[in-house]
Design an enzyme around this catalytic site. Structure first.
Site, PDB file in Angstrom:
ATOM      1  N   THR A 105       0.861  -1.199   0.000  1.00 15.16           N
ATOM      2  CA  THR A 105       0.000   0.000   0.000  1.00 15.16           C
ATOM      3  C   THR A 105       0.893   1.243   0.000  1.00 15.16           C
ATOM      4  O   THR A 105       1.997   1.223   0.543  1.00 15.16           O
ATOM      5  CB  THR A 105      -0.968   0.041   1.211  1.00 15.16           C
ATOM      6  OG1 THR A 105      -0.234   0.295   2.418  1.00 15.16           O
ATOM      7  CG2 THR A 105      -1.760  -1.243   1.362  1.00 15.16           C
ATOM      8  N   ALA A 139       2.288   2.610  -2.687  1.00 13.57           N
ATOM      9  CA  ALA A 139       3.462   2.290  -3.517  1.00 13.57           C
ATOM     10  C   ALA A 139       3.793   3.397  -4.501  1.00 13.57           C
ATOM     11  O   ALA A 139       4.764   3.296  -5.242  1.00 13.57           O
ATOM     12  CB  ALA A 139       3.190   0.985  -4.277  1.00 13.57           C
ATOM     13  N   GLY A 197       7.278   3.504  -0.045  1.00 17.89           N
ATOM     14  CA  GLY A 197       6.599   2.422  -0.773  1.00 17.89           C
ATOM     15  C   GLY A 197       7.229   2.182  -2.132  1.00 17.89           C
ATOM     16  O   GLY A 197       7.480   1.036  -2.533  1.00 17.89           O
ATOM     17  N   TYR A 213      -0.362  11.344  14.677  1.00 16.79           N
ATOM     18  CA  TYR A 213       0.582  10.478  13.931  1.00 16.79           C
ATOM     19  C   TYR A 213       1.283   9.519  14.885  1.00 16.79           C
ATOM     20  O   TYR A 213       1.303   8.302  14.662  1.00 16.79           O
ATOM     21  CB  TYR A 213       1.598  11.349  13.194  1.00 16.79           C
ATOM     22  CG  TYR A 213       2.599  10.548  12.389  1.00 16.79           C
ATOM     23  CD1 TYR A 213       2.261  10.015  11.159  1.00 16.79           C
ATOM     24  CD2 TYR A 213       3.892  10.318  12.883  1.00 16.79           C
ATOM     25  CE1 TYR A 213       3.182   9.270  10.421  1.00 16.79           C
ATOM     26  CE2 TYR A 213       4.817   9.581  12.153  1.00 16.79           C
ATOM     27  CZ  TYR A 213       4.455   9.058  10.924  1.00 16.79           C
ATOM     28  OH  TYR A 213       5.368   8.312  10.208  1.00 16.79           O
ATOM     29  N   SER A 242       4.847   6.494  -4.069  1.00 20.04           N
ATOM     30  CA  SER A 242       5.958   7.432  -3.813  1.00 20.04           C
ATOM     31  C   SER A 242       6.743   7.009  -2.576  1.00 20.04           C
ATOM     32  O   SER A 242       6.387   6.033  -1.907  1.00 20.04           O
ATOM     33  CB  SER A 242       5.421   8.859  -3.628  1.00 20.04           C
ATOM     34  OG  SER A 242       4.660   8.934  -2.444  1.00 20.04           O
ATOM     35  N   GLY A 243       7.790   7.769  -2.272  1.00 18.61           N
ATOM     36  CA  GLY A 243       8.524   7.638  -1.018  1.00 18.61           C
ATOM     37  C   GLY A 243       8.966   6.223  -0.658  1.00 18.61           C
ATOM     38  O   GLY A 243       9.514   5.481  -1.485  1.00 18.61           O
TER      39      GLY A 243
HETATM   40  N1  LIG Z   1       9.806   9.308   5.456  1.00 21.94           N
HETATM   41  C1  LIG Z   1      10.200   8.964   6.667  1.00 21.94           C
HETATM   42  O1  LIG Z   1      11.241   9.421   7.145  1.00 21.94           O
HETATM   43  C2  LIG Z   1       9.367   8.009   7.477  1.00 21.94           C
HETATM   44  C3  LIG Z   1       9.823   7.665   8.758  1.00 21.94           C
HETATM   45  C4  LIG Z   1       9.076   6.752   9.511  1.00 21.94           C
HETATM   46  C5  LIG Z   1       7.910   6.201   8.974  1.00 21.94           C
HETATM   47  N2  LIG Z   1       7.488   6.580   7.724  1.00 21.94           N
HETATM   48  C6  LIG Z   1       6.254   5.961   7.215  1.00 21.94           C
HETATM   49  O2  LIG Z   1       6.469   5.512   5.892  1.00 21.94           O
HETATM   50  C7  LIG Z   1       5.201   5.406   5.219  1.00 21.94           C
HETATM   51  C8  LIG Z   1       5.309   6.031   3.849  1.00 21.94           C
HETATM   52  O3  LIG Z   1       5.527   7.432   4.004  1.00 21.94           O
HETATM   53  P1  LIG Z   1       6.507   8.277   3.064  1.00 21.94           P
HETATM   54  O4  LIG Z   1       7.496   8.941   3.928  1.00 21.94           O
HETATM   55  O5  LIG Z   1       6.958   7.435   1.920  1.00 21.94           O
HETATM   56  O6  LIG Z   1       5.506   9.435   2.579  1.00 21.94           O
HETATM   57  P2  LIG Z   1       4.883   9.750   1.141  1.00 21.94           P
HETATM   58  O7  LIG Z   1       5.923   9.899   0.133  1.00 21.94           O
HETATM   59  O8  LIG Z   1       3.932  10.865   1.414  1.00 21.94           O
HETATM   60  O9  LIG Z   1       4.079   8.401   0.792  1.00 21.94           O
HETATM   61  C9  LIG Z   1       2.868   8.088   1.384  1.00 21.94           C
HETATM   62  C10 LIG Z   1       2.180   7.065   0.522  1.00 21.94           C
HETATM   63  O10 LIG Z   1       0.925   6.732   1.145  1.00 21.94           O
HETATM   64  C11 LIG Z   1      -0.095   6.938   0.187  1.00 21.94           C
HETATM   65  N3  LIG Z   1      -1.344   7.305   0.832  1.00 21.94           N
HETATM   66  C12 LIG Z   1      -1.575   8.333   1.677  1.00 21.94           C
HETATM   67  N4  LIG Z   1      -2.875   8.342   2.047  1.00 21.94           N
HETATM   68  C13 LIG Z   1      -3.462   7.304   1.412  1.00 21.94           C
HETATM   69  C14 LIG Z   1      -4.773   6.805   1.373  1.00 21.94           C
HETATM   70  N5  LIG Z   1      -5.773   7.390   2.034  1.00 21.94           N
HETATM   71  N6  LIG Z   1      -5.021   5.691   0.637  1.00 21.94           N
HETATM   72  C15 LIG Z   1      -4.037   5.091  -0.065  1.00 21.94           C
HETATM   73  N7  LIG Z   1      -2.776   5.529  -0.085  1.00 21.94           N
HETATM   74  C16 LIG Z   1      -2.499   6.631   0.637  1.00 21.94           C
HETATM   75  C17 LIG Z   1       0.413   8.076  -0.702  1.00 21.94           C
HETATM   76  O11 LIG Z   1      -0.314   8.081  -1.906  1.00 21.94           O
HETATM   77  P3  LIG Z   1      -0.344   9.397  -2.875  1.00 21.94           P
HETATM   78  O12 LIG Z   1       0.877   9.278  -3.724  1.00 21.94           O
HETATM   79  O13 LIG Z   1      -1.618   9.241  -3.625  1.00 21.94           O
HETATM   80  O14 LIG Z   1      -0.315  10.601  -1.979  1.00 21.94           O
HETATM   81  C18 LIG Z   1       1.846   7.636  -0.877  1.00 21.94           C
HETATM   82  O15 LIG Z   1       1.956   6.590  -1.806  1.00 21.94           O
HETATM   83  C19 LIG Z   1       4.177   6.099   6.112  1.00 21.94           C
HETATM   84  O16 LIG Z   1       3.426   5.113   6.794  1.00 21.94           O
HETATM   85  C20 LIG Z   1       5.031   6.878   7.083  1.00 21.94           C
HETATM   86  O17 LIG Z   1       4.392   7.067   8.313  1.00 21.94           O
HETATM   87  C21 LIG Z   1       8.191   7.469   6.969  1.00 21.94           C
END
Ligand SMILES: NC(=O)c1ccc[n+]([C@@H]2O[C@H](COP(=O)([O-])OP(=O)(O)OC[C@H]3O[C@@H](n4cnc5c(N)ncnc54)[C@H](OP(=O)(O)O)[C@@H]3O)[C@@H](O)[C@H]2O)c1
Length: 326
Positions: free
Chosen positions: A8, A10, A15, A193, A12-13
């Protein structure tokens, strides 16, 4: 037979980086991208297939903050797959993060400075809102939508022959002090969060307790600090590039799920020279023989799980009534 993996968020970021790494590990995977935005997902799918032509990459459209969408996607997946070997529950949001400047400055000059930067404890508040299902958005996106997804997908995940594995993208920001069993959606607090990520940790423990005997295992990981859309909402990208971005969620893909400690959170880490490795999150009081357990207890995890089952009943009844009326 190809291994089937659902991811899920996937598009960006974390995923997206995870999908690329998984295909590097196994060129013949069937990777299913569970994304809310179809055009973004199609672009990712095309790019992944161009670099890994032997793989099968498909898309299922799902918005995890909308239960009708989760039900629809689950039905589609049950028609398309016999089983899912791995489900990465990764989609997540941190809406409108605000940096607490006062906490930042007082933390900078305290002994907790490293801890503060590695967990963001006390540093970030967010503005939550209510979804069409009447739930707190952060809770529904990060926890409940995924919980319903796995409930619905149980026939694809529970097999006696070989185990399936859930891997949740949690965070070091998961804090017990921000979670409360009486307000599981964190409707009264300012750190939804952190609460949602603590809830994910509890849920993973409860899933192990309730599903291991049916061949389903669950683990939580923190990807470390990565420069993504989410983190760029907190600080400008140039600040983050000063911090080493890392990802090592793939490590769990190679472990026997039965051999993992269900009470441990696995962290991606990197050395100053850029080599990746896996470590476990340490909690000073609870370190056992070098293996750390999360700051939670199984009793609370089970109570939380029962709360989720109650909420599921309630929400399903409301949706059914609404559909009946329209
Ligand atoms: N980045 C970090 O340093 C970090 C650290 C600890 C944990 N995390 C965790 O890593 C995970 C991914 O975050 P990220 O940093 O990669 O951020 P991100 O680039 O904003 O990616 C978030 C992903 O979740 C999707 N998403 C958000 N809301 C959604 C919904 N309602 N239904 C389906 N998909 C949804 C987004 O889709 P869209 O492309 O459509 O927006 C995007 O693919 C998150 O759970 C975050 O809490 C990140």
């Amino acid at each position: 037979m190809r291994k089937a993996v659902l991811v899920t968020g996937a598009s960006s970021g974390v995923g997206l980086a995870l999908c690329k790494r998984l295909l590097e590990e196994d060129h013949e995977l069937h990777l299913c991208l569970a994304c809310r935005n179809r055009s973004k997902a199609e672009a990712v799918c095309e790019a992944l297939l161009a670099s890994h032509p032997l793989a099968e990459v498909s898309i299922v459209q799902v918005d995890v903050s909308n239960l009708q969408s989760v039900f629809r996607a689950s039905e589609e997946l049950k028609q398309r797959f016999q089983r899912l070997d791995y489900v990465y529950l990764n989609a997540g949001i941190m809406p409108n993060p605000q940096l607490n400047i006062k906490a930042l400055f007082s933390g900078l000059f305290s002994r907790k400075v490293i801890h503060m930067f590695s967990t963001a404890e006390g540093l970030l508040t967010q503005e939550d809102q209510i979804t069409a299902d009447g739930l707190q958005e952060v809770f529904e996106t990060n926890v409940f939508g995924h919980f319903i997804l796995i409930q619905e997908l149980a026939p694809l995940l529970c097999h006696s022959d070989s185990p399936s594995q859930l891997i949740w993208t949690s965070s070091r920001n998961a804090r017990k002090s921000n979670f409360c069993l009486e307000d599981i959606q964190h409707s009264r607090g300012q750190e939804p969060y952190s609460s949602s990520k603590y809830a994910v940790d509890l849920l993973s423990v409860a899933v192990n307790r309730n599903f291991n005997s049916r061949g389903l295992y669950s683990s939580v990981v923190c990807p470390g600090t990565m420069v993504t859309n989410m983190t760029c909402g907190i600080l400008p990208p140039f600040v983050w590039t000063l911090l080493m971005p890392i990802i090592w969620l793939v490590w769990l893909f190679h472990q026997k799920p039965e051999s993992l400690n269900p009470l441990t959170k696995y962290l991606s880490a990197t050395t100053g020279f850029g080599s990746n490795y896996v470590m476990t999150q340490k909690y000073p009081e609870e370190e056992i023989l070098g293996n750390s357990v999360m700051d939670l207890d199984e009793d609370t995890a089970e109570k939380f799980y029962q709360n989720l089952l109650e909420l599921e009943k309630h929400v399903r009844a409301t949706i059914q009534k609404r559909n009946h009326q329209s």
